[in-house]
Design a protein around this motif. Structure first.
Motif, PDB file in Angstrom:
ATOM      1  N   LYS A   1      27.534  57.002  42.735  1.00 40.78           N
ATOM      2  CA  LYS A   1      27.437  57.175  41.289  1.00 40.78           C
ATOM      3  C   LYS A   1      27.777  55.868  40.584  1.00 40.78           C
ATOM      4  O   LYS A   1      28.785  55.226  40.902  1.00 40.78           O
ATOM      5  N   CYS A   2      26.954  55.495  39.603  1.00 37.80           N
ATOM      6  CA  CYS A   2      27.174  54.247  38.869  1.00 37.80           C
ATOM      7  C   CYS A   2      28.408  54.393  37.964  1.00 37.80           C
ATOM      8  O   CYS A   2      28.504  55.350  37.200  1.00 37.80           O
ATOM      9  N   VAL A   3      29.334  53.418  38.066  1.00 36.76           N
ATOM     10  CA  VAL A   3      30.545  53.504  37.244  1.00 36.76           C
ATOM     11  C   VAL A   3      30.258  53.147  35.786  1.00 36.76           C
ATOM     12  O   VAL A   3      31.073  53.402  34.912  1.00 36.76           O
ATOM     13  N   ARG A   4      29.089  52.572  35.531  1.00 37.47           N
ATOM     14  CA  ARG A   4      28.781  52.170  34.155  1.00 37.47           C
ATOM     15  C   ARG A   4      27.926  53.213  33.428  1.00 37.47           C
ATOM     16  O   ARG A   4      28.282  53.688  32.374  1.00 37.47           O
ATOM     17  N   CYS A   5      26.781  53.598  34.031  1.00 41.00           N
ATOM     18  CA  CYS A   5      25.860  54.492  33.307  1.00 41.00           C
ATOM     19  C   CYS A   5      25.881  55.923  33.853  1.00 41.00           C
ATOM     20  O   CYS A   5      25.227  56.809  33.301  1.00 41.00           O
ATOM     21  N   GLY A   6      26.605  56.149  34.966  1.00 43.32           N
ATOM     22  CA  GLY A   6      26.693  57.502  35.511  1.00 43.32           C
ATOM     23  C   GLY A   6      25.498  57.912  36.350  1.00 43.32           C
ATOM     24  O   GLY A   6      25.450  59.041  36.854  1.00 43.32           O
TER      25      GLY A   6
ATOM     26  N   GLU B   1      23.090  58.705  39.384  1.00 44.02           N
ATOM     27  CA  GLU B   1      23.473  59.170  40.727  1.00 44.02           C
ATOM     28  C   GLU B   1      22.355  58.902  41.716  1.00 44.02           C
ATOM     29  O   GLU B   1      21.190  59.123  41.420  1.00 44.02           O
TER      30      GLU B   1
ATOM     31  N   CYS C   1      23.572  49.674  40.966  1.00 42.86           N
ATOM     32  CA  CYS C   1      22.742  50.636  40.234  1.00 42.86           C
ATOM     33  C   CYS C   1      21.377  50.032  39.904  1.00 42.86           C
ATOM     34  O   CYS C   1      21.311  48.997  39.238  1.00 42.86           O
TER      35      CYS C   1
ATOM     36  N   ASP D   1      29.920  53.926  43.029  1.00 36.34           N
ATOM     37  CA  ASP D   1      31.136  54.485  43.628  1.00 36.34           C
ATOM     38  C   ASP D   1      30.703  55.628  44.553  1.00 36.34           C
ATOM     39  O   ASP D   1      29.901  56.473  44.155  1.00 36.34           O
TER      40      ASP D   1
ATOM     41  N   LYS E   1      35.589  48.693  37.894  1.00 43.71           N
ATOM     42  CA  LYS E   1      36.377  49.581  38.760  1.00 43.71           C
ATOM     43  C   LYS E   1      37.863  49.238  38.710  1.00 43.71           C
ATOM     44  O   LYS E   1      38.709  50.119  38.713  1.00 43.71           O
TER      45      LYS E   1
ATOM     46  N   ASN F   1      39.395  50.385  35.389  1.00 42.85           N
ATOM     47  CA  ASN F   1      39.562  51.847  35.467  1.00 42.85           C
ATOM     48  C   ASN F   1      40.801  52.214  36.268  1.00 42.85           C
ATOM     49  O   ASN F   1      41.576  53.098  35.880  1.00 42.85           O
TER      50      ASN F   1
END
Ligand SMILES: *Cc1c(COP(=O)(O)O)cnc(C)c1O
Ligand SMILES: [Zn+2]
Length: 410
Positions: free
Chosen positions: A9-14, A16, A26, A34, A310, A313
């Motif tokens: 899953k992309c930590v920026r845009c979500g 999958e 991504c 992630d 990351k 976060n």
């Protein structure tokens, strides 16, 4: 194991995506991915008793939590399950009651990076790759060279020309193709990316490869188990690119999500004053800005952190504490750690300890706190700075009179 992996899953845009062995960033926005797990499936297989009975003494002890099909057919080095000490003398010097040291400098190529490189080698085999490449401030390179040599993969490695001799010597001994780049880490990274694209090598850059952080998280899994699953209040470590701190946080969250620990520690994120873009972002509440790479702790001299999303976060979610230390404080910590604990860390290796000392002095953590300090790399990699920290020995002719003269000085 891969059967526990739901995807990436992309930590920026979500966004999958499926987690393939050569998955990188991504495709939509270029953000870091992630790896996402099915925690209830892991929790059905793992509990304290299962772990107590497990024989494997390496990072692969935690296979259920790792994104691999298996361990492949190639030979490998023994990475992880590094020593964990309670140091009462260091605790006393720092004014703390409970201080533990996780010594990751005793890994096969003498740094925590072995955890990421061992993972990269297994994923490269899954991906059917022939050659592995990376750019590095030193330890990612030497760990890749060593772990790949054990497995029989050729490597191409890009290091900035300031990388210490100890690390470069490892690369040469492990038979890597080494390209020393006359520029900053950022310049080195950019060149490696162009070359990797051109030649199609397997990419072991923590900025790109989502599996490396999964390897690094095993240090957190080990710490929790070595604490008998009773977490300390804080875990301190040095931060450069940000992959390690993100991995450490992921590891603790994985354990929490599967019921193995019942609370999460706060992270102490320690950077060098002369290169602290991530801590500065936390302290100012502004987006991170590039900084000069102005510290003798070469492994954390990263002016443009590629794992910033990351890492930030991780620090924020853990209610973490940013601490910046001077080069002199790093050198002092090297000597303090060695003298009180018998653990020899390279400058970036002891930066976490320097941060603990400073956090106590500044009253950022209370003296009854329990703290784990991760030593991320071995001091033998950078002996000139060790001598700078601890000085030269007295030198005398081979005569008893001369010895008597200097005895009171020793
Ligand atoms: C790479 C490294 C770090 C920092 O890890 P990042 O993932 O770059 O934040 C700290 N200490 C040592 C010895 C390292 O090699
Ligand atoms: Zn994205």
């Amino acid at each position: 194991m891969m059967k526990h992996v739901l995807g990436a899953k992309c930590v920026r845009c979500g966004g999958e995506y499926p987690a393939l062995p050569d998955t990188t960033t991504c495709p939509r926005c270029g953000g870091m991915l992630d790896i996402v797990y099915d925690y209830s499936a892991i929790a059905k297989e793992v509990n304290h008793k299962v772990m107590r009975d497990r024989q494997e003494q390496s990072m692969w002890r935690y296979l259920e939590y790792l994104p691999v099909e298996g361990l492949g057919k190639r030979p490998r080095l023994r990475v992880g399950w590094s020593p964990f000490y309670r140091s009462e003398r260091l605790a006393g010097e720092l004014g703390l009651q409970h201080l533990y040291i996780k010594d990751d400098g005793v890994n096969p190529t003498a740094s925590l990076k072995d955890r990421a490189s061992a993972m990269a080698v297994v994923k490269a085999e899954e991906a059917g790759a022939n050659t592995i490449a990376c750019s590095s401030t030193g330890n990612a390179a030497s760990s890749l060279a060593g772990n790949a040599a054990a497995a029989g993969f050729p490597t191409y490695i890009f290091v900035p020309s300031r990388a210490p001799k100890g690390k470069v010597s490892q690369l040469m001994i492990f038979g890597a193709h080494v390209i020393s780049v006359q520029g900053s880490y950022e310049d080195t990274f950019r060149l490696s990316q162009q070359a990797i694209e051109q030649y199609g090598w397997y990419n072991r850059n923590a900025a790109i490869n989502p599996y490396l952080m999964e390897g690094k998280k095993t240090v957190a899994l080990e710490i929790a188990e070595q604490l008998h699953w009773r977490m300390t209040d804080y875990v301190a470590l040095s931060v450069g690119d940000g992959c390690t701190i993100a991995g450490v946080w992921k590891g603790f969250k994985d354990l929490y999500a599967t019921g193995m620990i019942d609370r999460l520690p706060r992270l102490i994120s320690v950077q060098a004053e002369g290169c602290c873009p991530l801590n500065r972002a936390i302290q100012t509440g502004e987006p991170w800005q590039p900084m000069e790479e102005n510290t003798l702790a070469d492994s954390i001299a990263v002016g443009v952190p590629r794992n910033a999303d990351k890492a930030l976060n991780a620090i924020r979610e853990s209610n973490g504490i940013p601490v910046n230390v001077s080069d002199q404080e790093i050198l002092d910590a090297a000597k303090l750690l060695g003298r009180t604990s018998g653990v020899f860390g390279e400058p970036a290796g002891v930066t976490g300890t320097a941060g603990v000392k400073k956090a106590v002095e500044l009253g950022l953590i209370p003296s009854d706190a329990s703290v784990v300090s991760i030593v991320t790399g071995n001091g033998l990699k950078d002996t000139p700075n060790a001598i700078k920290a601890a000085g030269e020995p007295v030198s005398i002719p081979p005569e008893m009179d001369a010895l008597l003269d200097v005895m009171e000085k020793l």
